[in-house]
Design a protein around this motif. Structure first.
Motif, PDB file in Angstrom:
ATOM      1  N   LEU A 140     -10.362  12.412  -5.536  1.00 22.21           N
ATOM      2  CA  LEU A 140      -8.972  12.666  -5.938  1.00 22.21           C
ATOM      3  C   LEU A 140      -8.105  11.424  -5.758  1.00 22.21           C
ATOM      4  CD1 LEU A 140      -8.374  16.279  -4.583  1.00 22.21           C
ATOM      5  CD2 LEU A 140      -8.563  15.547  -6.966  1.00 22.21           C
ATOM      6  N   LEU A 141      -8.346  10.696  -4.671  1.00 18.99           N
ATOM      7  CA  LEU A 141      -7.607   9.452  -4.423  1.00 18.99           C
ATOM      8  C   LEU A 141      -7.927   8.409  -5.495  1.00 18.99           C
ATOM      9  CD1 LEU A 141      -5.706   7.891  -2.538  1.00 18.99           C
ATOM     10  CD2 LEU A 141      -7.734   7.119  -1.304  1.00 18.99           C
ATOM     11  N   ILE A 142      -9.193   8.303  -5.858  1.00 18.22           N
ATOM     12  CA  ILE A 142      -9.589   7.363  -6.920  1.00 18.22           C
ATOM     13  C   ILE A 142      -8.928   7.742  -8.241  1.00 18.22           C
ATOM     14  CG2 ILE A 142     -11.548   6.635  -8.357  1.00 18.22           C
ATOM     15  CD1 ILE A 142     -13.231   6.665  -5.756  1.00 18.22           C
ATOM     16  N   ILE A 143      -8.938   9.020  -8.576  1.00 16.33           N
ATOM     17  CA  ILE A 143      -8.303   9.498  -9.808  1.00 16.33           C
ATOM     18  C   ILE A 143      -6.817   9.167  -9.799  1.00 16.33           C
ATOM     19  CG2 ILE A 143      -7.696  11.558 -11.145  1.00 16.33           C
ATOM     20  CD1 ILE A 143     -10.392  12.770 -10.062  1.00 16.33           C
ATOM     21  N   ALA A 144      -6.139   9.489  -8.711  1.00 13.98           N
ATOM     22  CA  ALA A 144      -4.696   9.237  -8.612  1.00 13.98           C
ATOM     23  C   ALA A 144      -4.387   7.741  -8.683  1.00 13.98           C
ATOM     24  CB  ALA A 144      -4.149   9.834  -7.314  1.00 13.98           C
ATOM     25  N   ALA A 145      -5.184   6.925  -8.007  1.00 19.34           N
ATOM     26  CA  ALA A 145      -4.956   5.477  -8.016  1.00 19.34           C
ATOM     27  C   ALA A 145      -5.144   4.910  -9.425  1.00 19.34           C
ATOM     28  CB  ALA A 145      -5.895   4.787  -7.029  1.00 19.34           C
ATOM     29  N   CYS A 146      -6.197   5.346 -10.095  1.00 17.48           N
ATOM     30  CA  CYS A 146      -6.433   4.857 -11.458  1.00 17.48           C
ATOM     31  C   CYS A 146      -5.311   5.278 -12.410  1.00 17.48           C
ATOM     32  CB  CYS A 146      -7.778   5.353 -11.973  1.00 17.48           C
ATOM     33  SG  CYS A 146      -9.190   4.579 -11.178  1.00 17.48           S
ATOM     34  N   LEU A 147      -4.844   6.500 -12.282  1.00 14.95           N
ATOM     35  CA  LEU A 147      -3.743   6.966 -13.127  1.00 14.95           C
ATOM     36  C   LEU A 147      -2.454   6.205 -12.828  1.00 14.95           C
ATOM     37  CD1 LEU A 147      -4.393  10.812 -13.178  1.00 14.95           C
ATOM     38  CD2 LEU A 147      -4.747   9.170 -15.042  1.00 14.95           C
ATOM     39  N   ALA A 148      -2.203   5.934 -11.552  1.00 15.36           N
ATOM     40  CA  ALA A 148      -0.991   5.181 -11.187  1.00 15.36           C
ATOM     41  C   ALA A 148      -1.050   3.763 -11.734  1.00 15.36           C
ATOM     42  CB  ALA A 148      -0.839   5.161  -9.665  1.00 15.36           C
ATOM     43  N   ALA A 169      -0.440   3.849 -15.405  1.00 18.72           N
ATOM     44  CA  ALA A 169       0.970   4.109 -15.717  1.00 18.72           C
ATOM     45  C   ALA A 169       1.805   2.836 -15.637  1.00 18.72           C
ATOM     46  CB  ALA A 169       1.528   5.164 -14.762  1.00 18.72           C
ATOM     47  N   PHE A 170       1.466   1.940 -14.737  1.00 14.99           N
ATOM     48  CA  PHE A 170       2.236   0.703 -14.582  1.00 14.99           C
ATOM     49  C   PHE A 170       1.785  -0.397 -15.530  1.00 14.99           C
ATOM     50  CE2 PHE A 170       3.136   2.606 -10.383  1.00 14.99           C
ATOM     51  CZ  PHE A 170       4.520   2.593 -10.451  1.00 14.99           C
ATOM     52  N   THR A 171       0.506  -0.427 -15.879  1.00 13.07           N
ATOM     53  CA  THR A 171       0.010  -1.532 -16.698  1.00 13.07           C
ATOM     54  C   THR A 171      -0.097  -1.196 -18.179  1.00 13.07           C
ATOM     55  OG1 THR A 171      -2.312  -0.925 -16.371  1.00 13.07           O
ATOM     56  CG2 THR A 171      -1.341  -2.461 -14.785  1.00 13.07           C
ATOM     57  N   MET A 172      -0.373   0.046 -18.514  1.00 17.24           N
ATOM     58  CA  MET A 172      -0.558   0.487 -19.903  1.00 17.24           C
ATOM     59  C   MET A 172      -1.590  -0.368 -20.635  1.00 17.24           C
ATOM     60  SD  MET A 172       1.399   3.104 -20.114  1.00 17.24           S
ATOM     61  CE  MET A 172       1.519   3.437 -21.834  1.00 17.24           C
ATOM     62  N   GLY A 173      -2.656  -0.756 -19.931  1.00 13.99           N
ATOM     63  CA  GLY A 173      -3.683  -1.594 -20.519  1.00 13.99           C
ATOM     64  C   GLY A 173      -4.867  -0.820 -21.057  1.00 13.99           C
ATOM     65  N   LEU A 174      -4.845   0.489 -20.947  1.00 11.53           N
ATOM     66  CA  LEU A 174      -5.941   1.355 -21.370  1.00 11.53           C
ATOM     67  C   LEU A 174      -7.271   0.913 -20.775  1.00 11.53           C
ATOM     68  CD1 LEU A 174      -5.292   2.271 -25.105  1.00 11.53           C
ATOM     69  CD2 LEU A 174      -5.120   3.726 -23.102  1.00 11.53           C
ATOM     70  N   TRP A 210      -9.938   5.170 -18.016  1.00  9.13           N
ATOM     71  CA  TRP A 210     -11.330   5.566 -18.196  1.00  9.13           C
ATOM     72  C   TRP A 210     -12.018   5.770 -16.854  1.00  9.13           C
ATOM     73  CZ3 TRP A 210     -10.411   7.023 -22.662  1.00  9.13           C
ATOM     74  CH2 TRP A 210      -9.695   6.255 -23.569  1.00  9.13           C
ATOM     75  N   PHE A 211     -11.599   5.023 -15.839  1.00  8.42           N
ATOM     76  CA  PHE A 211     -12.153   5.216 -14.505  1.00  8.42           C
ATOM     77  C   PHE A 211     -11.601   6.499 -13.875  1.00  8.42           C
ATOM     78  CE2 PHE A 211     -13.005   0.826 -15.413  1.00  8.42           C
ATOM     79  CZ  PHE A 211     -14.301   0.683 -14.948  1.00  8.42           C
ATOM     80  N   ALA A 212     -10.399   6.873 -14.250  1.00  3.85           N
ATOM     81  CA  ALA A 212      -9.874   8.159 -13.799  1.00  3.85           C
ATOM     82  C   ALA A 212     -10.702   9.297 -14.398  1.00  3.85           C
ATOM     83  CB  ALA A 212      -8.404   8.301 -14.197  1.00  3.85           C
ATOM     84  N   ILE A 213     -11.079   9.154 -15.655  1.00  4.98           N
ATOM     85  CA  ILE A 213     -11.932  10.161 -16.301  1.00  4.98           C
ATOM     86  C   ILE A 213     -13.297  10.205 -15.617  1.00  4.98           C
ATOM     87  CG2 ILE A 213     -13.136  10.759 -18.447  1.00  4.98           C
ATOM     88  CD1 ILE A 213     -10.634   9.616 -19.918  1.00  4.98           C
ATOM     89  N   GLY A 214     -13.832   9.031 -15.273  1.00  6.90           N
ATOM     90  CA  GLY A 214     -15.089   8.975 -14.530  1.00  6.90           C
ATOM     91  C   GLY A 214     -14.961   9.635 -13.176  1.00  6.90           C
ATOM     92  N   GLY A 215     -13.805   9.480 -12.537  1.00 11.97           N
ATOM     93  CA  GLY A 215     -13.537  10.128 -11.255  1.00 11.97           C
ATOM     94  C   GLY A 215     -13.524  11.638 -11.377  1.00 11.97           C
ATOM     95  N   VAL A 216     -12.945  12.136 -12.462  1.00 11.12           N
ATOM     96  CA  VAL A 216     -12.930  13.587 -12.698  1.00 11.12           C
ATOM     97  C   VAL A 216     -14.359  14.094 -12.872  1.00 11.12           C
ATOM     98  CG1 VAL A 216     -12.236  15.398 -14.324  1.00 11.12           C
ATOM     99  CG2 VAL A 216     -10.592  13.628 -13.645  1.00 11.12           C
TER     100      VAL A 216
END
Length: 143
Positions: A9-17, A20-25, A29-35
């Motif tokens: 969950l921490l990895i997912i949240a960190a990747c999403l955060a 959100a700040f970089t918008m580099g796409l 994908w790592f957040a999806i991998g975390g899920v």
């Protein structure tokens, strides 16, 4: 072993955060991998399998879907001002002759100095396409 669930969950949240700040796409994908790894955790798989699933899903998403979304969303490709002229078709106002260092085209009501891409002479009234911009001169090629 419940801490592993919180780690995913921490990895997912960190990747999403970060996304959100970089918008580099990239980190999305790592957040999806975390899920995916989190789901595998609840299925009862060991940590090794979870890490493999995380890496596989993340890398596959990154390489298979990122180019599509970057193109569709135009991420990192904001053309502004003069750069937006590249690819436009314009009319030659005065003959373009690189040897004599002369020639102009009219773009959106403005007259620009122009030079031909292949050092060919382009007559007045011809249509050309803007290939690049060097300094304040448009480099053009016959249509």
């Amino acid at each position: 072993m419940e801490y592993i669930s919180w780690a995913w969950l921490l990895i997912i949240a960190a990747c999403l955060a970060i996304e959100a700040f970089t918008m580099g796409l990239t980190t999305i994908w790592f957040a999806i991998g975390g899920v995916a790894a989190w789901v595998v955790y609840f299925a009862g798989a060991g940590i090794e399998i979870q890490i493999v699933v995380f890496l596989l899903v993340s890398i596959l998403c990154l390489f298979l879907t990122r180019p599509f979304f970057v193109e569709k969303l135009k991420v990192g490709k904001t053309r502004t001002n003069a750069e937006s002229l590249i690819g436009e078709y314009v009319k030659v106002v005065t003959e373009i002759n690189n040897i004599n260092n002369e020639g102009t085209v009219k773009v959106g009501g403005q007259v620009w100095s122009a030079r031909s891409l292949n050092d060919e002479v382009i007559a007045e009234g011809e249509m050309v396409v803007i290939k690049k911009i060097v300094g304040v001169k448009l480099i053009v090629e016959r249509k």
